[in-house]
Design an enzyme around this catalytic site. Sequence first.
Site, PDB file in Angstrom:
ATOM      1  N   LYS A 224       0.846  -1.196   0.000  1.00  0.00           N
ATOM      2  CA  LYS A 224       0.000   0.000   0.000  1.00  0.00           C
ATOM      3  C   LYS A 224       0.883   1.250   0.000  1.00  0.00           C
ATOM      4  O   LYS A 224       1.594   1.503   0.973  1.00  0.00           O
ATOM      5  CB  LYS A 224      -0.928  -0.024   1.209  1.00  0.00           C
ATOM      6  CG  LYS A 224      -1.862  -1.236   1.223  1.00  0.00           C
ATOM      7  CD  LYS A 224      -2.773  -1.275   2.433  1.00  0.00           C
ATOM      8  CE  LYS A 224      -2.029  -1.480   3.726  1.00  0.00           C
ATOM      9  NZ  LYS A 224      -2.912  -1.764   4.864  1.00  0.00           N
TER      10      LYS A 224
ATOM     11  N   THR B 278      -9.111   9.416   7.982  1.00  0.00           N
ATOM     12  CA  THR B 278      -8.758   8.148   7.320  1.00  0.00           C
ATOM     13  C   THR B 278      -8.544   7.016   8.317  1.00  0.00           C
ATOM     14  O   THR B 278      -7.935   6.005   7.979  1.00  0.00           O
ATOM     15  CB  THR B 278      -7.491   8.331   6.485  1.00  0.00           C
ATOM     16  OG1 THR B 278      -6.435   8.836   7.335  1.00  0.00           O
ATOM     17  CG2 THR B 278      -7.709   9.314   5.336  1.00  0.00           C
TER      18      THR B 278
ATOM     19  N   GLY C 176      -8.853   3.723  10.135  1.00  0.00           N
ATOM     20  CA  GLY C 176      -9.441   2.440   9.762  1.00  0.00           C
ATOM     21  C   GLY C 176      -9.246   2.045   8.312  1.00  0.00           C
ATOM     22  O   GLY C 176      -9.788   1.037   7.864  1.00  0.00           O
ATOM     23  N   THR C 177      -8.437   2.798   7.576  1.00  0.00           N
ATOM     24  CA  THR C 177      -8.255   2.521   6.150  1.00  0.00           C
ATOM     25  C   THR C 177      -7.734   1.110   5.901  1.00  0.00           C
ATOM     26  O   THR C 177      -8.259   0.368   5.058  1.00  0.00           O
ATOM     27  CB  THR C 177      -7.277   3.541   5.528  1.00  0.00           C
ATOM     28  OG1 THR C 177      -7.754   4.854   5.771  1.00  0.00           O
ATOM     29  CG2 THR C 177      -7.145   3.318   4.042  1.00  0.00           C
ATOM     30  N   GLY C 178      -6.676   0.719   6.623  1.00  0.00           N
ATOM     31  CA  GLY C 178      -6.071  -0.590   6.395  1.00  0.00           C
ATOM     32  C   GLY C 178      -6.991  -1.738   6.755  1.00  0.00           C
ATOM     33  O   GLY C 178      -7.089  -2.733   6.015  1.00  0.00           O
ATOM     34  N   CYS C 179      -7.684  -1.609   7.870  1.00  0.00           N
ATOM     35  CA  CYS C 179      -8.642  -2.642   8.289  1.00  0.00           C
ATOM     36  C   CYS C 179      -9.747  -2.788   7.253  1.00  0.00           C
ATOM     37  O   CYS C 179     -10.155  -3.900   6.886  1.00  0.00           O
ATOM     38  CB  CYS C 179      -9.268  -2.284   9.638  1.00  0.00           C
ATOM     39  SG  CYS C 179      -8.099  -1.942  10.959  1.00  0.00           S
TER      40      CYS C 179
END
Length: 263
Positions: free
Chosen positions: A173, A204, A206-209
């Site tokens: 990412k 932003t 919580g983007t990865g989850c």
Amino acid sequence: MIPRVLTVAGSDSGGGAGIQADLKTMLALGVHGMSVITAVTAQNSLGVQGAWELPVEAVRAQYRSVVDDIGVQAVKTGMLASAELVEAVAELIGGIDAPAVIDPVGVSKHGDSLLASSALESVRTKLLPVATVATPNLDEVAQLTGVHVESEEQLRQAAAAVLEYGPRWVLIKGGHLPGDAVDLLTDGSAEHWLRAPRHDNRHTHGTGCTLASAIASGLAKGLAVPEAVTAAKEYVTGAIEAGFGLGGGIGPVDHGWRFRAGA
């Protein structure tokens, strides 16, 4: 039957990341979400005020309870906190025939550590080898491999370094790089470059989850990895654009953005 996806992750009391973000994403994408809670955090828009990991026995019991009765079409991992939990979860995932999306969570959006340094080797040697897709961000790539990415051209080097630990696919990412939000998905042979415009929105959390859960949802529906990741990228890009302020710090992405957009 509705596809079933299991998240193995920590709880975010503020509702923006972790188990809460995972389950919201799964609902939004039309799958049934189930959970194994690995840790409880006291967390809000300003940061993580406390974290308490659950005993390995509690994590195993939750996992077996869900898998043995209900079954799963995909598994997603998030915060695992300790080497003991990493190794237990890797063993559990390795014992089922379902795709696994491994999000090697190291730190929170606010820079708070969510993984003990002593657990890094377990992530490398136990968890990544059972991954269908691993989804590290650039900080996590540096933590795990020592490769520091400063340009888009270095994403290939990062991907190769992570693939050495055994995941079938890796999604690097590149959201922390300047310019468009570009990610690289590869299995060491095929390459898929995913680009999206960068939205001027600092909310932003919580983007990865959210991205990892969206990928797992696509895999549970039977999509191939490139298609699942492409659909997940589209979903999370919309969620980032629609993210909203919550509390006094960094707010969450909007998991229900498609409902509010009337899509």
